[in-house]
Structure formats: structure tokens, C-alpha cells
Motif scaffolding. Structure first.
Motif, PDB file in Angstrom:
ATOM      1  N   GLN A 395       0.824  -1.196   0.000  1.00 39.05           N
ATOM      2  CA  GLN A 395       0.000   0.000   0.000  1.00 39.05           C
ATOM      3  C   GLN A 395       0.866   1.257   0.000  1.00 39.05           C
ATOM      4  OE1 GLN A 395      -3.380  -0.177  -0.221  1.00 39.05           O
ATOM      5  NE2 GLN A 395      -3.034  -2.360  -0.460  1.00 39.05           N
ATOM      6  N   ASN A 396       0.397   2.250  -0.770  1.00 37.80           N
ATOM      7  CA  ASN A 396       1.032   3.547  -0.826  1.00 37.80           C
ATOM      8  C   ASN A 396      -0.020   4.542  -1.266  1.00 37.80           C
ATOM      9  OD1 ASN A 396       2.561   5.813  -2.420  1.00 37.80           O
ATOM     10  ND2 ASN A 396       4.119   4.838  -1.135  1.00 37.80           N
ATOM     11  N   TYR A 399       0.343   4.599  -5.251  1.00 44.90           N
ATOM     12  CA  TYR A 399       0.499   3.400  -6.072  1.00 44.90           C
ATOM     13  C   TYR A 399       0.369   2.149  -5.218  1.00 44.90           C
ATOM     14  CZ  TYR A 399       5.267   3.445  -4.201  1.00 44.90           C
ATOM     15  OH  TYR A 399       6.358   3.440  -3.374  1.00 44.90           O
ATOM     16  N   ASP A 400       0.049   1.047  -5.892  1.00 44.57           N
ATOM     17  CA  ASP A 400       0.025  -0.277  -5.259  1.00 44.57           C
ATOM     18  C   ASP A 400       1.203  -1.127  -5.704  1.00 44.57           C
ATOM     19  OD1 ASP A 400      -2.620  -0.229  -3.836  1.00 44.57           O
ATOM     20  OD2 ASP A 400      -3.269   0.254  -5.863  1.00 44.57           O
ATOM     21  N   GLY A 401       1.843  -0.716  -6.777  1.00 40.86           N
ATOM     22  CA  GLY A 401       3.000  -1.438  -7.278  1.00 40.86           C
ATOM     23  C   GLY A 401       3.987  -0.468  -7.889  1.00 40.86           C
ATOM     24  N   LEU A 402       5.260  -0.744  -7.709  1.00 41.11           N
ATOM     25  CA  LEU A 402       6.324   0.115  -8.223  1.00 41.11           C
ATOM     26  C   LEU A 402       7.389  -0.756  -8.872  1.00 41.11           C
ATOM     27  CD1 LEU A 402       8.140   2.717  -8.358  1.00 41.11           C
ATOM     28  CD2 LEU A 402       8.868   2.151  -6.027  1.00 41.11           C
ATOM     29  N   LYS A 403       7.837  -0.358 -10.078  1.00 40.57           N
ATOM     30  CA  LYS A 403       8.930  -1.046 -10.753  1.00 40.57           C
ATOM     31  C   LYS A 403       9.963  -0.009 -11.180  1.00 40.57           C
ATOM     32  CE  LYS A 403       6.287  -4.863 -12.802  1.00 40.57           C
ATOM     33  NZ  LYS A 403       5.923  -5.542 -14.077  1.00 40.57           N
ATOM     34  N   PHE A 441       4.402   2.661 -12.388  1.00 43.37           N
ATOM     35  CA  PHE A 441       3.518   2.551 -11.228  1.00 43.37           C
ATOM     36  C   PHE A 441       2.216   1.880 -11.620  1.00 43.37           C
ATOM     37  CE2 PHE A 441       6.095   6.380 -10.732  1.00 43.37           C
ATOM     38  CZ  PHE A 441       6.594   6.257  -9.447  1.00 43.37           C
ATOM     39  N   GLU A 442       1.642   1.173 -10.649  1.00 41.00           N
ATOM     40  CA  GLU A 442       0.305   0.610 -10.795  1.00 41.00           C
ATOM     41  C   GLU A 442      -0.533   1.092  -9.616  1.00 41.00           C
ATOM     42  OE1 GLU A 442      -1.774  -3.768 -11.400  1.00 41.00           O
ATOM     43  OE2 GLU A 442      -0.100  -3.567  -9.996  1.00 41.00           O
ATOM     44  N   ASN A 443      -1.757   1.566  -9.933  1.00 40.16           N
ATOM     45  CA  ASN A 443      -2.667   2.047  -8.890  1.00 40.16           C
ATOM     46  C   ASN A 443      -4.008   1.354  -9.070  1.00 40.16           C
ATOM     47  OD1 ASN A 443      -4.359   3.491  -7.148  1.00 40.16           O
ATOM     48  ND2 ASN A 443      -3.180   5.374  -7.410  1.00 40.16           N
ATOM     49  N   LYS A 444      -4.430   0.575  -8.066  1.00 39.85           N
ATOM     50  CA  LYS A 444      -5.670  -0.207  -8.162  1.00 39.85           C
ATOM     51  C   LYS A 444      -6.736   0.263  -7.179  1.00 39.85           C
ATOM     52  CE  LYS A 444      -3.387  -3.991  -7.347  1.00 39.85           C
ATOM     53  NZ  LYS A 444      -3.039  -5.414  -7.129  1.00 39.85           N
ATOM     54  N   LYS A 445      -6.549   1.433  -6.564  1.00 38.31           N
ATOM     55  CA  LYS A 445      -7.423   1.832  -5.467  1.00 38.31           C
ATOM     56  C   LYS A 445      -8.631   2.666  -5.885  1.00 38.31           C
ATOM     57  CE  LYS A 445      -3.685   2.489  -2.165  1.00 38.31           C
ATOM     58  NZ  LYS A 445      -2.731   2.728  -3.192  1.00 38.31           N
ATOM     59  N   ILE A 446      -8.760   3.027  -7.139  1.00 33.51           N
ATOM     60  CA  ILE A 446      -9.783   3.988  -7.540  1.00 33.51           C
ATOM     61  C   ILE A 446     -11.014   3.242  -8.045  1.00 33.51           C
ATOM     62  CG2 ILE A 446     -10.151   6.147  -8.791  1.00 33.51           C
ATOM     63  CD1 ILE A 446      -7.135   6.257  -9.242  1.00 33.51           C
ATOM     64  N   GLY A 447     -11.676   2.526  -7.201  1.00 36.22           N
ATOM     65  CA  GLY A 447     -12.890   1.805  -7.570  1.00 36.22           C
ATOM     66  C   GLY A 447     -12.640   0.799  -8.674  1.00 36.22           C
ATOM     67  N   TYR A 500     -10.695   0.701 -17.171  1.00 35.06           N
ATOM     68  CA  TYR A 500     -11.926   0.968 -16.431  1.00 35.06           C
ATOM     69  C   TYR A 500     -12.949  -0.123 -16.725  1.00 35.06           C
ATOM     70  CZ  TYR A 500     -16.230   3.235 -14.876  1.00 35.06           C
ATOM     71  OH  TYR A 500     -17.415   3.512 -14.246  1.00 35.06           O
ATOM     72  N   LYS A 501     -13.345  -0.850 -15.689  1.00 34.98           N
ATOM     73  CA  LYS A 501     -14.342  -1.906 -15.844  1.00 34.98           C
ATOM     74  C   LYS A 501     -15.711  -1.283 -15.609  1.00 34.98           C
ATOM     75  CE  LYS A 501     -13.263  -6.229 -14.986  1.00 34.98           C
ATOM     76  NZ  LYS A 501     -13.523  -6.811 -16.297  1.00 34.98           N
TER      77      LYS A 501
END
Length: 809
Positions: A395-396, A399-403, A441-447, A500-501
Motif C-alpha cells: 500500500q502507498n 500506487y500499489d505497485g512500483l517497478k 507505477f500501478e494504482n488499483k485503489k480507484i474503484g 476501467y471496468k
């Protein structure tokens, strides 16, 4: 006290035995080929009264099962496995599962650099995993792509392979290894062979993205992206040490190939190492018996005591000289201090011997000579890459993932040619040093919205020099270099991509990227009086994509994607001096702009009761300001002398538009647990339009091609009887540059060059002697056809016997 001490020892021993017994009930469920853990495997007994499930590490506790009770292991992607607990424990507490052949890869990484569900991706992606690599058993990574049935590959020599995707090739396709761009500042518009530097034995997975990929990958990704992901070392379980490895031998009769490969992986809980080496030795390639006589190698040049002569070939089907050898080395080091951070270092090295450019050696000569060249060969092709990747999970706020990826690459190549009867051998040597850095970066927190964003920087420096050697006196002197020595190419970019799903059955993907490219070159006027001193380009490009994946029904998928791509001029475009074709020389042009592609693609996939899957895609790409080779004026002259030959002057120019369109069809039919059918067909058309309104066929549009496979398999044996097919390209459909190379083509009834259609009938088999030992036997081109793929200067193998033996420990 003695009693107390004795009791403590007994208690300790009992506790130790109990902990050992309990731990002995915990087993590992692993993939048969990759040795990676398989999660969510359903484990149950005959009447399903006892059940368990493997965790994220592939672990499963079998305590509830009796020792001799038959246990079933079931997973959607793998073949069902039934075995007793006693057998598992005797085999070290490990269960290996074999993937189902019909299981599609559900996760892909090429769209965003992060794992995404394949069903949510609107662009066409072809995945080739390590099992399929083993089944195809290719000589090179170029052959691997060709054997997929979805990518066309051109060859000018045995040591080569230049993919063509949707009418684009070479520097309009992007090549990536472990997320690092392999395209460099001297990737040319002519056919390239850098792909053979990638060892097929080290490939874990290959993803081919069809259509523009510039939003994620920047310049050059116009026609497609080829991502090669290499194998990773395996960590040990808990405090134990894991040790495993592979040894492989391959023989091919058509070029007397001998290939040896070995790798070993060593893993602890936090550290893991993988060492790999491969050596290939290829002899001269034998063509088939039935086909155009013009392909035969009836004679060739030899040089004795400094004099060139032409001798008869005792076996005209032997293509002299085509043989070469190659070595590939890889070292991987992985460090995982905790569940949040991963550090991976990859070191790759590849080197070939000298190898002949066969198509130049069969080129007819001027002044009555049978051959133009006495020598034309590439020096060793060398590639080194050091690649450090840092991954962070957790968690951040942003972002949820960093490369973080940082890489250094070094490319070395050279060209050597000498005309028949001439004492001077011309040589140019090139070296490119490339550094790159990316943060993603990957961000999965926005609904229901997932965002992927990042930035990157690439810097290339080109060193180039030329020389000429008199083979009679052995004197060496300077000559013109191929590129401006010390020239640089660099780019910086930032991107954002979103998924966006909107509904469970409807997913939108969109992205934007801005890239800026700088080119800096200083021209040496020692050998050519260039009418300019420098090339100083600074160009920017904004690219985007928008698409959707829609399931109107559970068994029907419709996808659409619109995207733009671009290619900025590189050092090869701006500053090259070379002989492009017989009687022509390309000179520098510092006044270039990027070319842009606009693409749309519509796809459909229908699943009939998981028995038959039909796939189709239609695409259209429009290219503007196309960088093409056209006639040019050099200091007011249309002809200059190059390497002793009066040649027409040409240069790369923004002088054309082009459009490419086509259809791709696929069939997968699973007739039973043992029988299946797989087929692919690709139809492409393309036109280049000049500024004056005239048009001509596009050079890199492949002929219609396809395959048809009938596959039978069980737990130990897999067989594949298949047909490969390529359509004809008539003279009027050949690009003008191809018509000028009539010596590599057959001749039609009017005496004009054309590319004939051809087919081959082939058989592959792979047999698992045991879990450790596998053998493969392939019979290629069973009817011994003599053919050349479109635009290729070398004929393909005739009937070919391929034997492979692999041992895993």
C-alpha cells in the motif's frame, strides 16, 4: 535432576518428530515445466469427503488424507493428476502438474507492463510460453516466432530472421527483453537479425502485441511489439535449499546442427541464482529437391593464393557458405528480503562467429563476372545486457505497485565486403552503448479504475569506423565509416494508461504518452564532401490509444481498438552511408521528421461449448510522413562513386504515405481429451503512395500465410502433424526495391521476378520418458520442397530430421 534432563530430552525428541511428521504432511504443488508454485489447486479424495486447497506458495497440507488414499489434484489450467499420499511423500513431497494444451494464458503484461487479464485487453496479443517453445524446438528465437503461425519472418542468411507484422518490419517493430528496449539508434529499415541474440532456451514467455504500442513503448512501436521474458531463478522453500537444472541436446540434419544447452538454478529463502549457457554450431544449409532451379547454388567463389575463381558446386542444393556458430550466456541473481521488495539482476551475453550474407554472395556481377562479390560477411554480432529491476508491492498513497528498471546494453557488429577480382576488402565496424532507466507505477485503489503510469529515459551513443585492407599486400588504411562516429540518440517520455471496468462484461482501456527525441551527429568530410556539418534534431510526439473489450454473451467477445504510433528518425536514418541495393548508395539526410501511424482494429471471438473457438480480427493502418528510401541529390549530383562503383544516390526522406489493411483468422477445436485442431490464416495488403500521387506495393507486406495443425496427446506423448502455407506475390505486386533484387526470386513466364507460393508438410513429437527425461523427434518439410520465403535471400531447409533430448534434475 537427571530425571528432569532425561524428560527434557525425550520431550525435545518427541516434539522434533511431531514437527517433522506435521511438516512432512505439507507438500508443494508445482508447474511441471517452470517449477513455479500453482495456487488454488483443488485437492480431494474419491468421494470428496476430504478437501484442501493450495495456497499462494503452492503449499497444501495432506494431514487429513490417509497414507494410501488416492488423492485428486484439479486446476482449471492443468491436467487432472491422481496419486496416493505415500507416493507423494516418497517423491520428496512434490506434485507436478502439466498444463492443458487448450488453456489460454489468462494474464498478459505487454499492454501496461503490469499483469492484466487477457480477456480485458482490446488489442490482439499472441502468447508463447516455455512449454510451446519446447514443443516447437526452434533453432533461434526468429524461428520461434515463425513457427507460431502468426508472424512472418524474412531471412537474408542462415544467421538471421527479420519479423514482419501487419505490413511493418525492422525499425517499425519494437523488440524488448525483460522489459528493456532492444531497438537501438542504428536499427535500420533493411532486414535485421538482432533477434537471434535471444536464446530460445532461456525464454519463459513471449508476448507479441499486434498494432501500435507507442503509448507504453514509445518510438518504433508502429506495427507491433515483441516482448521476450526470460526465465527467473527459483527461491528455496522456508530455510531449505533448492537445486535444479536442465541439460539439452539438439541435432538438425538440414544444416548438421549441434546444439548444447545447460542451466542450473540454486535457491535459498531470500537468494536465488540461475546460470545458463547454450552453444550452437550450424553447417551449410541444404535446400529441398522440388522447386525453382534458379534457387540452386550451382557455383561459388573461392580465393586461392590471392586470386578469385568460380568453382562448380558438387551439391547444388548446399548453400555455400551459410554455416556459423553462436554462444549465449545468462546469469540471473534474485534477492527477496521480504514480501514487499524484489531485486533482480540479469546479465545476458551473446556472440556469433563471422557469418556470410548469403543473398549478397549470389548477386550477379557487373562487367561479365558471374558474381559481384567475392566476400560479403558480417563480423561477430555481439550483445551484452545488464539489467537491474526493483519491484515493490504494498500500500502507498499513490500506487500499489512500483517497478524501477535500469539497464546497460552494448551492441557490436561489422560488415565486410570485397568485389570479385578486387584486392580491397571494405570493413565498417559499429558499436552502440545504450543506457536506459524506467519507473512504472500501478494504482488499483480507484474503484473500478486501474491506472498505470510512468516515465523513462534512453541514451544511445554510436561509435563507427571504416577501413580497407589490401588482401595482396595486407596493408590497412582508413575508409569512410557507415555512421557519424560519436553520434547520439536520446529520448525522454512519460505516459499514463487506464483500465476501467464499466460493467462486469465491458472494459475500457485508454492511454496517452508524450515522447521527445534528440539526435546529434557531426559529419566527417574526410571521404565525402557533405554539404552540411551536423544533424541536430529535436522532435516531440504525442500518441494515444482507446479501446474496449465487450462480452455481450459469456461465449462471445468483441474488441475494438484505435491507436496512434510514431517512429522518430534515428542515426541510421539521418547519417548512414551504405550500398542499399545493386547500383545504389544511401547518403545522410539531416532534415527528417517523425513518421506517424493511425490504426484501428476490430476483433471477435466465439466459443462454442469450450469445444471450438473461432477468432477473427480486421485492421487498418495509415502511415503519414513515412521515412522511405528515395532518389536524392548529393552536392547536386544524382550519382557518386561508392566502394569503387558508380552508384545512384538515394536518401531516407519523409516522402510517402502508406496504408496497410488485412484480416487474421484463427481456429481452435478440442475434439476430445486427446485430439485437437489449430489453424491460423493472415491476409495483408499494403500500398505506398508517393507525393506525386503514384503508388506502389509496400515492401514489408507479407504474402498470405497460414498453418493447419492436427494434434494428438496424452500424459506422455504429444504429436503434431501440420501444414504451413505461403501465397504467391506476383511481379506486379512486388515493391520496386524487391524487383531490383531479381536474383533472389523465381522467374515467371514473362521473365519477371516473382515470389512463388509454397507449402510444407511437417511432423513434430515429444515424448516424456520420465518426469526428468524428454525426447523430441521432428520431421520438417516431408515432401522436400525447395522454396524461399518472400524477400528472403536464402532458401529454406529441405527435408529436415530434428532430434532433441532434454534432462531435468
Amino acid at each position: 535432576m537427571k530425571y528432569s534432563a532425561s524428560m527434557q530430552r525425550i520431550t525435545f525428541i518427541c516434539g522434533f518428530l511431531l514437527s517433522y511428521f506435521i511438516s512432512a504432511q505439507e507438500i508443494s504443488i508445482l508447474d511441471m515445466d517452470t517449477r513455479e508454485p500453482v495456487l488454488n489447486v483443488a485437492v480431494y479424495n474419491l468421494d470428496k469427503s476430504k478437501t484442501a486447497l493450495s495456497d499462494n506458495n503452492g503449499k497444501c497440507d495432506l494431514t487429513i488424507f490417509d497414507r494410501h488414499e488416492r488423492i485428486t489434484f484439479k486446476h482449471l489450467s492443468y491436467e487432472v493428476r491422481k496419486v496416493t499420499k505415500a507416493q507423494i511423500l516418497r517423491r520428496g513431497g512434490k506434485v507436478y502438474l502439466t498444463i492443458r494444451a487448450e488453456q489460454l494464458d489468462e494474464v498478459v503484461m505487454s499492454i501496461s507492463k503490469w499483469e492484466q487479464q487477457r480477456k480485458d485487453v482490446p488489442q490482439k496479443i499472441v502468447s508463447i510460453n516455455s512449454r510451446q517453445v519446447a514443443q516447437v524446438n526452434p533453432q533461434t528465437s526468429a524461428d520461434l516466432l515463425q513457427n507460431s503461425g502468426k508472424v512472418f519472418v524474412q531471412k537474408s542468411q542462415l544467421g538471421g530472421g527479420s519479423p514482419m507484422i501487419r505490413g511493418f518490419a525492422t525499425n517499425r517493430l519494437l523488440l524488448s527483453v525483460d522489459g528493456v528496449r532492444m531497438n537501438n539508434a542504428i536499427f535500420r529499415g533493411g532486414n535485421i537479425q538482432n533477434i537471434i541474440s535471444i536464446d530460445p532456451f532461456n525464454i519463459k514467455n513471449t508476448e507479441v502485441l499486434f498494432g501500435p504500442g507507442s503509448v507504453i513503448y514509445g518510438s518504433d512501436a508502429i506495427g507491433g511489439v515483441m516482448n521476450f521474458y526470460t526465465k527467473k531463478p527459483v527461491f528455496g522453500e522456508s530455510d531449505s535449499t533448492s537445486l535444479s537444472g536442465n541439460a539439452y541436446y539438439r541435432f538438425s540434419s538440414a544444416n548438421l546442427e549441434n546444439t548444447l544447452h545447460a542451466d542450473i538454478t540454486f535457491g535459498k529463502q531470500k537468494w536465488a541464482f540461475l546460470t545458463s549457457t547454450s552453444f550452437n554450431d550450424f553447417g551449410n544449409l541444404q535446400m529441398g529437391s522440388h522447386g525453382p532451379d534458379s534457387y540452386l547454388r550451382r557455383s561459388y567463389v573461392t580465393t586461392r593464393n590471392g586470386e578469385d575463381g568460380v568453382v562448380a558446386n558438387q551439391n547444388p542444393r548446399e548453400q555455400i557458405p551459410t554455416g556459423y556458430n553462436q554462444i549465449n550466456l545468462m546469469q540471473k541473481i534474485a534477492f527477496r528480503p521480504n514480501k514487499i521488495w524484489d531485486y533482480n539482476l540479469g546479465l545476458h551475453y551473446s556472440e556469433t562467429s563471422d557469418y556470410a550474407r548469403y543473398d549478397r554472395l549470389i548477386r550477379p556481377g557487373n562487367d561479365g563476372n558471374e558474381f559481384q562479390s567475392a566476400e560479403w560477411f558480417y563480423g561477430p554480432q555481439k550483445w551484452f545486457m545488464g539489467n537491474l529491476q526493483i519491484d515493490k508491492k504494498g500500500q502507498n498513497k499513490f500506487y500499489d505497485g512500483l517497478k524501477i528498471t535500469a539497464a546497460y546494453q552494448r551492441f557490436e557488429e561489422s560488415r565486410n565486403n570485397r568485389d570479385f577480382g578486387e584486392p580491397i576488402r571494405f570493413t565498417t565496424k559499429e558499436r552502440v552503448d545504450a543506457i536506459s532507466a524506467n519507473i512504472d507505477f500501478e494504482n488499483k485503489k480507484i474503484g473500478d479504475l486501474r491506472l498505470y503510469y510512468g516515465a523513462g529515459y534512453i541514451f544511445n551513443k554510436v561509435n563507427s569506423n571504416g577501413s580497407q585492407r589490401n588482401i595482396e599486400t595486407n596493408t590497412l588504411s582508413n575508409a569512410a565509416s557507415r555512421y557519424p562516429d560519436g553520434s547520439t540518440w536520446q529520448t525522454a517520455a512519460a505516459y499514463i494508461n487506464g483500465e476501467y471496468k464499466a460493467k462486469p462484461n465491458f472494459t475500457l482501456l485508454s492511454g496517452l504518452r508524450y515522447s521527445h527525441v534528440w539526435v546529434d551527429a557531426v559529419f566527417d568530410k574526410t571521404f565525402y564532401p557533405f554539404p552540411f556539418d551536423t544533424a541536430d534534431l529535436s522532435t516531440g510526439a504525442l500518441t494515444g490509444s482507446l479501446g474496449f473489450s465487450w462480452f455481450p454473451r459469456a461465449n462471445l467477445q468483441i474488441t475494438w481498438n484505435g491507436s496512434t504510433g510514431f517512429r522518430a528518425p534515428n542515426i541510421d536514418d539521418v547519417g548512414k552511408v551504405f550500398d542499399s541495393e545493386p547500383g545504389s548508395v544511401v547518403v545522410p539526410n539531416p532534415d527528417l521528421e517523425p513518421e506517424y501511424a493511425y490504426n484501428t482494429e476490430l476483433g471477435i471471438q466465439k466459443n462454442f461449448d469450450d469445444k471450438v473457438v473461432l477468432k477473427g480480427a480486421a485492421f487498418y493502418t495509415y502511415l503519414v510522413d513515412a521515412l522511405v528510401r528515395r532518389d536524392y541529390q548529393f552536392n547536386g549530383q544524382s550519382q557518386i562513386t561508392y566502394n569503387g562503383e558508380l552508384s545512384n544516390v538515394q536518401a531516407i526522406q519523409n516522402a510517402a504515405k502508406a496504408y496497410v489493411y488485412g484480416f487474421e483468422l484463427g481456429l481452435e477445436a478440442f475434439l476430445s481429451d486427446h485430439w485437437s485442431i489449430i489453424s491460423n490464416l493472415t491476409i495483408t495488403e499494403g500500398i505506398e503512395e508517393e507525393e506525386d500521387g503514384t503508388d506502389s506495393p509496400a515492401r514489408h507486406v507479407a504474402p498470405t500465410f497460414g498453418d493447419f495443425h492436427v494434434i494428438w496427446k496424452n500424459q506422455r506423448l504429444r504429436t503434431d502433424l501440420f501444414l504451413n502455407y505461403n501465397g504467391e506475390i506476383a511481379f506486379e505486386d512486388l515493391a520496386p526495391s524487391e524487383r531490383n533484387k531479381a536474383y533472389i526470386y523465381a522467374t515467371d513466364s514473362d521473365g519477371n521476378p516473382f515470389s512463388p507460393s509454397w507449402y510444407t508438410l511437417n511432423f513434430r513429437s515429444q515424448f516424456s520418458v520420465s518426469d526428468a527425461l524428454k525426447a523430441s523427434l521432428n520431421l520438417e518439410n516431408l515432401t522436400d520442397q525447395r522454396y524461399r520465403s518472400y524477400s528472403s535471400g536464402i532458401s529454406a531447409p529441405g527435408i529436415n530430421f530434428v532430434l532433441g533430448l532434454g534432462y531435468r534434475f
